[in-house]
Design a protein around this motif. Structure first.
Motif, short mmCIF file in Angstrom:
data_model
loop_
_atom_site.label_atom_id
_atom_site.label_comp_id
_atom_site.label_asym_id
_atom_site.label_seq_id
_atom_site.Cartn_x
_atom_site.Cartn_y
_atom_site.Cartn_z
N ARG B 40 -7.51 1.76 -14.33
CA ARG B 40 -8.43 0.64 -14.34
C ARG B 40 -7.94 -0.48 -13.42
O ARG B 40 -8.70 -1.02 -12.62
N GLY B 41 -6.63 -0.80 -13.56
CA GLY B 41 -6.05 -1.84 -12.69
C GLY B 41 -6.15 -1.44 -11.23
O GLY B 41 -6.45 -2.27 -10.37
N ALA B 42 -5.90 -0.17 -10.94
CA ALA B 42 -5.93 0.30 -9.55
C ALA B 42 -7.32 0.11 -8.96
O ALA B 42 -7.47 -0.30 -7.81
N ILE B 43 -8.35 0.37 -9.77
CA ILE B 43 -9.72 0.24 -9.27
C ILE B 43 -10.06 -1.23 -9.02
O ILE B 43 -10.61 -1.59 -7.98
N ILE B 154 1.81 6.83 -10.90
CA ILE B 154 1.69 5.57 -10.15
C ILE B 154 1.34 5.88 -8.70
O ILE B 154 0.54 5.18 -8.06
N GLY B 155 1.94 6.97 -8.17
CA GLY B 155 1.58 7.40 -6.82
C GLY B 155 0.10 7.70 -6.73
O GLY B 155 -0.58 7.30 -5.78
N ALA B 156 -0.43 8.38 -7.75
CA ALA B 156 -1.86 8.70 -7.75
C ALA B 156 -2.69 7.43 -7.85
O ALA B 156 -3.74 7.31 -7.20
N GLY B 157 -2.21 6.45 -8.64
CA GLY B 157 -2.90 5.16 -8.74
C GLY B 157 -2.92 4.46 -7.39
O GLY B 157 -3.94 3.87 -6.99
N THR B 158 -1.80 4.53 -6.66
CA THR B 158 -1.77 3.97 -5.31
C THR B 158 -2.79 4.68 -4.44
O THR B 158 -3.41 4.07 -3.57
N CYS B 192 -1.10 -0.95 1.22
CA CYS B 192 -0.92 -0.37 -0.11
C CYS B 192 0.49 0.13 -0.39
O CYS B 192 0.87 0.30 -1.55
N ILE B 193 1.28 0.38 0.64
CA ILE B 193 2.53 1.10 0.40
C ILE B 193 3.56 0.24 -0.34
O ILE B 193 4.53 0.75 -0.91
N ALA B 194 3.31 -1.08 -0.37
CA ALA B 194 4.22 -1.92 -1.16
C ALA B 194 4.16 -1.55 -2.64
O ALA B 194 5.12 -1.75 -3.38
N ALA B 195 3.03 -1.00 -3.06
CA ALA B 195 2.90 -0.64 -4.49
C ALA B 195 3.94 0.42 -4.88
O ALA B 195 4.74 0.18 -5.78
N PRO B 196 3.98 1.59 -4.21
CA PRO B 196 5.03 2.54 -4.57
C PRO B 196 6.42 2.03 -4.25
O PRO B 196 7.38 2.34 -4.97
N ALA B 197 6.55 1.23 -3.17
CA ALA B 197 7.89 0.74 -2.81
C ALA B 197 8.47 -0.12 -3.93
O ALA B 197 9.66 -0.01 -4.26
#
Lengths: 294, 560
Positions: B40-43, B154-158, B192-197
């Motif tokens: 939900r947050g990712a969306i 979390i990767g999938a959420g990213t 977006c890559i800061a999210a997984p980082a």
């Protein structure tokens, strides 16, 4: 004796589910009332209604003569409550938790609190997050007993306690009764209630099915008899009062309602080598009332 | 993973298994469970990213239509070291691609990073705190693999975040032109890559910190340090090499749409791989519930704030108060410090002035530090409103965990409990607002701006009525729909802010704009305080809070 708790037609529905239906109940001052039922019978719903945490869909609950939903504050000054899995603050120490709960209650017996901490063997300087369920329950029990409230409400209060602390709990309960405190003790553990309660109410699927003293309720249940024979066990078909016959090789077991004389005669004729009978426990009481489907 | 249902031949089978339902591997189940918690947050954030991107593209086209205006923008922003330090280096500002890259890269990677670290610490240490991790680990799934399965979620959420961002890039590029699809994808990746980082950072701190809060704070500190290093690197040409030390620097070095550098992706991927491996390694070796940085679990009692429900609310709020005060003070300090530089720039750059005019619905002249600070305080009011909404979610947390049952089992009335919490929230918000104003003044003074202490304290007080409005609405949400307290409180603030932003860019009529309460804010200190609007918002907030308290008084307590 005036009634401390009075419920009349007390009903709670959650959407389409009826958690509690038309409960009529009276708990008198100074008695220990056992509230028994299997999980999901509506015990906790009843307690939340008595505490005014949820609103009745119909009927009313009165505690100390006041409506539980309308005047919870006045009621809560005079009662203390412990639940099965007390929700407390993980970052507070046990000491701080007792300070908070005692402070909110408006005072407590400090000497008794210290005594309870020692009897329950509690480490007061530990944070709650490091505690097991049993230890959290100890904190909640101490918080309740130390207030010396007129009414103690317990919902499965010893489910997490070790046997030694369960003994301490029963002692404290006995002391509370001697002091004249009223106790509402909800449980699905029969021994817990059997040891302490003056009267019990049996709750099943939201209905109060029976209320009375143990003596009054025992006639409802069956005596359980087990016998072993040299040869084949006798056929008990047609003997009045006999139910639930089970044969396992040379062993026979069954329930008897009412007089045991006809059954005993049939057994004696078949020359039993061993015979045991048990007074009905609450377990049997439940089985007899509810059958085995719960 | 194959399911084994046969017992070894030497052992007797206890009971025949009548039927076996195939449910997929435990790792996949754990991953799916975690994904459900975060999608939900990712969306929501994906939608914010998409809107911001589209808004940048359209704003550029409508504001900097001519080559002369674009050249001026390039000269103005590119040469200002204060702007460069805060928002990153501006390249090719005379193209829509360069401008969009600069504008989105200045903010969105920060959002993605914070989101990633919060989600990771919540799903790892938070679940462990609540005892649910124990249930998961009772399945045939090792500690390390459970950790990796959660991180994969979390990767999938990213991936969801990336897909929505990419969608916005492709769509706007198709409509407006000026952005190549390949470059747009690279930009979306950089955003977006800061999210997984930083989720990887959160994964590591979740292994070594004792609670979710501590793990999030520690990961937040790493993030803050990375940001400061990035600011230093961009602010001074001699320190540019610092950019190669942190994930935020590497993201900048990806240079999307302005001469992409694929090489900068390598350190990012290595960073993620190393941190994930380290987290799994620690997870495999440590006891459940244990932490290298664990505090002692016993301490002498602290007696303050245990007397009444209200004082206890205050005690419980102090940690958050300190954190918010520090973060907001830092923000105020930075914006105060650059206010003069921005104003100077605006004085020489008609394009920048026009740009600001086009992206705010207010007629504001940022050619003075006061004008710029008035704009900054709208942004600070949004942050303060989020802080106010967080108090409603804290109240909900108390209810959902059953601790409110414990409190209300005492002689504490619901009205008094909730009213106490609202008062505590209002006090905390006011304190943070004043601290922010003080810090902004200190920053402005250090930067040489002409803005007095009185100006900035007035600006922070001016923000309070709109914050009070959102506090009242959040309390109302808590009373009416307790399970959606957070979505309502944070959602209303976010919606109002986006409404104001997008409304300004598309030049919506006044009545449309005025739907957002942020539009009612007077631009103090550039404008005088608007007494009637402030009173109206205060009254509306107070009414909402009172109605909320009354409705809460009448409803059942609802568990999680």
């Amino acid at each position: 004796m005036p009634a401390v708790i009075e419920a009349s037609g007390l009903t709670k529905r959650f959407g389409a589910t009826t958690a509690l239906e038309a409960l009529d109940l009276e708990v008198r001052q100074g008695e220990v009332f056992g509230f028994l039922g299997p999980n999901g019978a509506g015990k906790t719903t009843t307690i939340r209604l008595l505490l005014g945490l949820i609103r009745p869909s119909a009927g009313s609950a009165r505690v100390f003569g006041r409506d539980a939903w309308a005047q919870p504050e006045a009621i809560h000054r005079r009662l203390a409550v412990v639940t099965a899995d007390p929700a407390l603050w993980p970052q507070l120490t046990a000491h701080e938790t007792l300070d908070l709960l005692g402070g909110l209650h408006g005072g407590y017996d400090a000497a008794y609190r210290q005594e309870l901490i020692e009897r329950f063997d509690l480490d007061p300087d530990k944070r709650l997050r490091a505690f097991s369920t049993g230890n959290r329950q100890k904190v909640a029990l101490i918080a309740a007993f130390m207030t010396r409230a007129e009414l103690l409400v317990f919902d499965e209060p010893t489910s997490g306690l070790d046997p030694l602390r369960k003994v301490v709990f029963r002692e404290c309960l006995a002391e509370a009764r001697e002091r004249g405190q009223t106790v509402f003790l909800s449980s699905h553990l029969l021994v817990e209630v059997e040891a302490s309660a003056d009267r019990v109410g049996l709750l099943r699927r939201g209905h109060l099915v029976e209320v009375g003293t143990f003596d009054e309720l025992r006639h409802l249940s069956a005596m359980r008899i087990e016998a072993t024979f040299e040869g084949d066990p006798p056929d008990l078909d047609g003997i009045p009062g006999v139910e639930g016959v089970r044969v396992d090789g040379r062993r026979l077991s069954f329930h008897v309602h009412g007089s045991v004389a006809p059954a005993l005669e049939a057994l004696a004729a078949a020359r039993p080598v061993r015979l045991t009978s048990r007074e009905p426990s609450l377990e049997d009481l439940f089985l007899a009332r509810y059958g085995a489907d719960d | 993973m194959a399911r084994t249902t046969e017992s070894p031949a030497a052992l007797p089978r206890t009971a025949p298994i009548a039927s076996t339902r195939t449910t997929g591997s435990p790792a996949a189940l754990v991953g799916r469970l975690a994904f459900r918690e975060l999608v939900r947050g990712a969306i929501v954030w994906g939608a914010v990213f998409a809107l911001t991107l589209a808004a940048s593209v359209f704003a550029y086209e409508s504001t900097y239509g001519t080559a002369a205006e674009r050249a001026e923008l390039l000269r103005g922003i590119g040469s200002n070291s204060g702007i460069r330090a805060l928002f990153g280096p501006a390249r090719e500002m005379d193209t829509v691609a360069g401008f969009t890259a600069w504008r989105t890269l200045s903010l969105l990677p920060l959002v993605a990073g914070v989101w990633g670290l919060l989600v990771a610490t919540r799903l790892l240490r938070g679940e462990e705190d609540r005892g649910r991790w124990e249930t998961i680990l009772a399945s045939p799934l090792g500690r390390a693999r459970a950790t990796i399965a959660t991180l994969a979620a979390i990767g999938a959420g990213t991936g969801v975040l990336f897909a929505l961002t990419t969608g916005a890039v492709v769509l706007t590029a198709a409509v407006q032109g000026g952005i190549p699809v390949g470059g747009g994808l690279w930009l979306a990746l950089a955003l977006c890559i800061a999210a997984p980082a930083f989720a990887a950072v959160g994964a590591l701190t979740a292994q070594i910190a004792p609670t979710r809060r501590a793990a999030a704070a520690l990961a937040g500190a790493v993030f803050g340090a990375a940001y400061l290093v990035r600011v230093a690197a961009d602010g001074s040409s001699s320190l540019g090499w610092l950019r190669w030390l942190t994930p935020l620097g590497w993201i900048e070095e990806m240079r999307p749409l302005t001469g992409a550098r694929p090489i900068a992706l390598l350190p990012l991927l290595a960073w993620i791989a190393v941190l994930v491996a380290a987290s799994a390694w620690i997870a495999r070796r440590r006891d459940l519930g244990a932490a290298a940085l664990a505090r002692r679990d016993d301490r002498p009692p602290r007696h303050a704030g245990l007397r009444s429900a209200a004082s206890f609310s205050l005690r419980e709020s102090l940690g958050g108060l300190v954190g918010w005060a520090l973060a907001m003070a830092l923000t105020g300090l930075i914006f105060g410090f650059v206010s003069k530089a921005v104003a100077d720039l605006a004085r020489t750059s008609a394009g920048l002035r026009e740009h600001v005019r086009s992206t705010t619905s207010a007629p504001i002249d940022i050619a003075s530090a006061r004008g710029y600070l008035a704009l900054v305080f709208i942004f600070l009011a949004v942050a303060l409103s989020l802080y106010a909404a967080s108090h409603a979610t804290a109240a909900r947390e108390e209810e959902a965990t059953g601790r409110l049952d414990t409190l209300l089992g005492q002689p504490v009335t619901r009205r008094r409990w909730l009213a106490g919490r609202v008062l505590v929230a209002a006090t905390c918000v006011a304190v943070v607002a004043l601290v922010t104003g003080l810090a902004a003044w200190a920053g402005a003074a250090a930067g040489g701006a002409e803005a007095g202490l009185g100006d900035l304290l007035k600006a922070s007080l001016n923000a309070l009525p709109v914050v009070a409005l959102f506090l009242g609405l959040s309390v109302l949400g808590f009373a009416v729909a307790p399970r959606h307290t957070g979505a309502i409180g944070f959602g209303l603030v976010g919606f109002a802010y986006l409404w104001e932003q997008t409304g300004a860019i598309v030049r919506a009529p006044e009545w449309v704009l005025s739907i957002s309460p942020f539009h009612w804010l007077a631009l103090v200190p550039a404008e005088p305080f608007d007494v009637s609007a402030s009173l109206a918002m205060l009254a509306a907030g107070a009414t909402a809070a009172l109605v909320g308290i009354e409705l809460f008084h009448r409803r059942d307590l609802v568990s999680a």
